[in-house]
Design an enzyme around this catalytic site. Structure first.
Site, mmCIF file in Angstrom:
data_model
loop_
_atom_site.group_PDB
_atom_site.id
_atom_site.type_symbol
_atom_site.label_atom_id
_atom_site.label_comp_id
_atom_site.label_asym_id
_atom_site.label_seq_id
_atom_site.Cartn_x
_atom_site.Cartn_y
_atom_site.Cartn_z
ATOM 1 C CD GLU A 144 -2.993 -0.944 0.095
ATOM 2 O OE1 GLU A 144 -3.084 0.147 -0.517
ATOM 3 O OE2 GLU A 144 -3.679 -1.944 -0.193
ATOM 4 C CG ASN B 140 -0.642 5.663 -0.540
ATOM 5 O OD1 ASN B 140 -1.610 5.774 -1.274
ATOM 6 N ND2 ASN B 140 -0.751 5.529 0.763
ATOM 7 N NE ARG C 40 -3.623 4.385 -3.773
ATOM 8 C CZ ARG C 40 -3.429 3.148 -3.331
ATOM 9 N NH1 ARG C 40 -2.940 2.917 -2.137
ATOM 10 N NH2 ARG C 40 -3.727 2.144 -4.079
#
Lengths: 833, 114
Positions: free
Chosen positions: A752, A756, A800
């Protein structure tokens, strides 16, 4: 005198006339007037001829008038002051001009000859005067005088005109032409309030070029279609003379108002035309000259001729200035294009090149400009200046241009002067250049071909940058993938590596390191350097690296391996003269066997002693033709806790110092870090010895006999690469015995964080790099993920935002540091939750 | 292209979507489009995640959107997830509704038919 000439009469004898000549009749009717006066001027005798000319009767004159009484007032004075004294002094006067006042009052120009007769004692007795009619002669003289006056006036105009022509010849710009022309009406005709208007055909308007703006009620420019007299003259191309305010009232009410305000009673509006003199039909109007007179004034034909000539001269000068302007502008554009191409060449990378272009354009040529490139997942943007056009309309136009590969140059509409040009190479549209021309420049439509040239050059430059970028990214990815793949490690040893690319935007080098287990007990470590840079060097490096892995065997040893590599290099020419430092470590006996093919010597630090360079086992570079090809190797027993450093020449070689000084510095720096933990050691050495501003790639490998607590990876900003990172991480976590649940959590959170960085940090930079460092201890796993991207509001995006929540839920601690790019540090305790 | 990650089959009236391997940012949007194309008109949808070895937030977004669309259309849906494993962990962290999740394919298929 006797002359016996046959043809001519004998002049010594009186000729007899063929009729009776009466002397009295001859006197009376002679072709001139005769007067006889007393010395005081009283007429005593006069002939018929004089009486006929003067209109008097004989009785009016004889004994009653003096000669001077028959003259005009001015002539009488002249008679007193010149004629009479001269006659007295010299006894005669000749060809004195007088005006005889006739009985009816009219004047008769005469010429007078007089002789003073004296008596025997010498006293004046009588004056005999002959009078000639001078009418013809006088009128001729008058004509001469009038002609001279006309010539003088004309000369003044011609002089003024000549001055203007001379000034115009030296006026290279329209503004200077205007300054010269605006002075002419005053000098030539005594006119006032002159103005010169320039016709801008592109914009269909007239701009005041010179002269006080007495006429324009608002602003400078008059549309060509306007009803203003200046516009009308420009449209019709003929001379207008408005003789009076009343006349203006009838035809040009606006002008009448202006005339009343400026006090002009007569106005002249004159088109300035290019073309041949006298050719008025179809001649191109380049401007208008207007001037006025304080009185009502009629212009004579010759004055009108001069006025027209002036308009023509000024028109030609404007035409010349325009051509000159065109030539200068062409030259300026050519220079601009050449300089821009050169300036773009100076920066090889894509985004900096696009920014350099914008810097060239704004504000010199455009007040706003933006480049949009369809590269990578998101469009790349560079823009500057203002005002920024409406984004929606801009997007529509950009889409249109991208779809049609055709420029959109619009002069009107809501985004006036906004031009969007396709950046295309070989028919493929890479992106668009949008701009609004700077104020004062011609509109984009007038510069279409120049802007087309510019777009072509820019497209080529940006395409080259894109290819460069692509190759660079491919080479770098290739190099990194080769460098980064699964280095071994177990409790018996650890390998720490560092690769630092050259600081300048150079292509990737051919440096590499590698470490692999030949057998469970035999470890091979390699550092090498392929000649050259770029994707070829990276590919060759990959081939050599694979060759070494394939050729290494439990039995062969370093010298045999180098011999086999020589044979390999004979078939792979690009690998010739590559240098390699190769060492094998027997993990059961801690014995090191090494060989260097043209490479810098390894540096060994054993516990309790200073680092020493391993100078044995040396031979020439791979495939060398001139160097020593007999491959030799050397054995060294290693004490537990020994550290062996392999490196490439970028670490120690500097132009500014000798190689010995470099060796000494490295040994000193290495000794200084003898007690430092292995993780970070190689990076620290590189920072210490080369610093951030280094011109060459640097590659280091440090083997410590004793395990890697740290995993370091760098991946490109591409979602496709996250999976390979997870693979590495999964294996590394497993090798450290990290439990499944913790491993899953670390994998998820790391994915993640990297996603990002790619989606937000590098949304504008498809070539960004994300660095991942993972450290495992007995208690916890710590992950650090760094990007150098430019984040904007990472929490704004709902999707996000979910990624961030997942990171926070999967890990025990998550912290962000945004001082230089973004660094996410996450920690999770090992074991079940 | 997406065969590695998604395959389709019929199970009674239901469309069975089998997901496998690692679902992340790089492939989730494409997989999503593939599922919509195949299962768009289905009467019921079963998504089998038991072979999924990794699931990130992009995968969650895909599933979340899918569930939302089908719920609105009144099409029953079930996700089959192993007792443990990557997919289970991610979905639990995202607090997916327990009534959506099942551990057994046959039981899920039966529940859908009710």
């Amino acid at each position: 005198m006797t002359e016996s000439g046959e043809g001519g009469p004998d002049v010594t004898q009186d000729l007899r006339v063929p009729w009776e000549e009466d002397p009295g009749d001859l006197y009376e009717h002679a072709p001139c007037g005769y007067l006889t006066t007393l010395p005081d001027g009283t007429i005593v005798k006069v002939n018929e001829t004089f009486l006929a000319w003067s209109g008097y009767e004989r009785t009016d004159l004889v004994g009653r008038r003096r000669f001077r009484d028959l003259l005009g007032a001015g002539d009488r004075i002249y008679h007193e002051t010149h004629y009479a004294p001269l006659l007295n002094m010299r006894g005669s006067v000749s060809e004195v001009a007088f005006d005889l006042i006739r009985k009816d009052g009219r004047r008769l120009p005469i010429l007078v000859n007089s002789v003073l007769g004296r008596d025997s004692s010498g006293l004046p007795r009588a004056v005999r005067t002959t009078v000639f009619n001078a009418t013809e002669r006088r009128s001729y003289e008058k004509e001469l005088l009038a002609a001279r006056r006309a010539a003088e006036a004309s000369e003044q105009r011609v002089g003024a005109l000549q001055q203007v022509v001379a000034d115009l010849a030296a006026a290279p710009t329209a503004a200077e032409v205007g300054d010269a022309v605006v002075r002419a009406p005053g000098a030539a005709f005594g006119a006032e309030g002159a103005q010169v208007w320039l016709l801008d055909a592109d914009r269909a308007q007239l701009t005041l070029l010179a002269g006080a703006d007495g006429g324009a009620p608002a602003g400078d420019d008059i549309p060509l279609a306007s009803s203003r007299p200046v516009a009308r003259v420009a449209r019709r191309g003929d001379l207008h003379v408005i003789g009076s305010v009343a006349e203006a009232e009838k035809h040009f009410p606006e002008l009448a108002e202006t005339m009343r305000r400026t006090g002009h009673r007569t106005m002249v509006l004159l088109p300035l035309t290019a073309g041949f003199a006298g050719e008025s039909v179809g001649a191109e109007v380049l401007g208008v000259l207007s001037f006025g007179f304080g009185e009502e004034r009629e212009l004579s034909d010759s004055e009108l001729r001069v006025v027209r000539l002036l308009g023509h001269q000024a028109g030609q000068a404007l035409d010349r200035a325009r051509l000159y302007d065109d030539a200068r502008r062409r030259e300026e554009r050519a220079t601009f294009l050449a300089e821009t191409t050169r300036a773009l060449d100076e920066v090889p990378r894509l985004l900096p090149r696009a920014r350099r272009l914008i810097d060239r354009l704004v504000p010199r040529m455009a007040e706003w400009a933006a480049v949009r490139l369809q590269v990578g997942p998101a469009p790349l943007l560079a823009g500057e200046g203002g005002p920024v056009p409406d984004p929606e309309r801009l997007a529509q136009r950009v889409a249109l241009v991208t779809a049609n590969n055709k420029a959109e140059l619009t002069d009107d509409g809501p985004d006036r002067d906004l031009a969007v040009l396709p950046l295309a190479v070989g028919g493929r549209v890479l992106g668009t250049l949008a701009l609004r021309m700077a104020p004062g420049r011609p509109p984009a439509s007038a510069e279409a071909s120049f802007l087309g040239d510019l777009a072509d050059r820019v497209a080529l430059a940006l395409e080259n940058a894109r290819l460069y970028e692509q190759e660079r990214a491919v080479a770098r990815t290739l190099q990194r993938s080769l460098l980064a793949s699964d280095l071994p490690g177990d409790p018996r040893f650890a390998v720490e590596t560092h690769y630092q690319a050259a600081a300048q935007d150079l292509e990737v080098g051919g440096d590499w390191f590698d470490a692999f287990l030949i057998t469970p007990d035999k470890l091979a470590v390699v550092v090498g350097d392929v000649v050259g840079r770029g994707i070829d060097a990276a590919t060759t490096m990959g081939q050599l690296r694979s060759a070494i892995r394939a050729l290494a065997s439990a039995e062969a040893g370093p010298a045999r391996l180098l011999e086999r590599l020589d044979r390999f290099v004979d078939r792979v020419e690009s690998a010739r003269m590559a240098t390699v430092a190769y060492a094998e470590v027997d993990l059961s006996s801690n014995e090191l066997t090494y060989a260097c093919a043209g490479h810098l010597p390894p540096l060994l630090a054993e516990p309790g002693s200073a680092p020493a360079y391993l100078l044995e086992g040396r031979s020439g570079a791979l495939g060398t033709l001139a160097g020593r090809r007999a491959r030799i190797e050397h054995r060294v027993p290693l004490a537990a806790g020994s550290r062996l450093l392999l490196y490439t020449d970028g670490l120690i070689e500097r132009r500014t110092r000798g190689i010995d000084a470099g060796f000494a510095m490295l040994a000193r720096a290495y000794a200084g870090r003898r007690a430092s933990p292995l993780p970070g050691l190689t990076a620290g050495l590189a920072a210490n010895l080369v610093g951030p501003e280094h011109a060459d790639d640097v590659c280091l490998l440090c083997l410590a006999l004793g395990t890697e607590d740290r995993l370091e990876r760098s991946i490109g900003a591409d979602p496709q690469l996250i999976a390979s990172l997870r693979a590495d991480l999964r294996g590394w976590l497993a090798s450290h015995g990290v439990d499944e649940q913790t491993a899953q959590a670390v994998l998820l959170a790391s994915s993640e964080a990297v996603a990002n960085a790619i989606e937000h940090g590098y949304r504008n930079d498809p070539f960004g790099i994300v660095d991942i460092t993972t450290v495992v201890s007995a208690e916890a796993v710590e992950v650090r993920i760094t990007d150098r991207g430019d984040w904007q509001n990472p929490h704004g995006d709902l999707a996000r935002g979910r990624g961030l929540r997942l990171m926070e839920q999967a890990m025990d601690e998550v912290t962000f540091d945004r001082t230089d790019g973004t660094t996410v540090t996450m920690r999770r305790a090992r074991g079940q939750r | 292209m997406t065969d590695r990650w998604v395959t389709f089959a019929s199970l009674g009236d239901a469309e069975l979507v089998r997901l496998a391997g690692e679902i992340d940012l790089s492939n989730a949007p494409e997989i999503g489009r593939e599922i919509v194309r195949h299962a768009g008109g289905a009467e019921a949808v079963l998504i089998d995640l038991t072979a999924v070895s990794f699931l990130d937030s992009a995968g969650v977004r895909l599933l979340d959107g899918l569930v939302g669309d089908l719920d609105r259309a009144g099409v029953p849906i079930k996700l089959v997830v192993g007792e443990t494993g990557a997919a289970r962990m991610t979905l639990q962290l995202c607090a997916f509704r327990e009534d959506l999740l099942s551990t057994d394919l046959d039981r899920a298929a039966k529940e859908l038919r009710i």
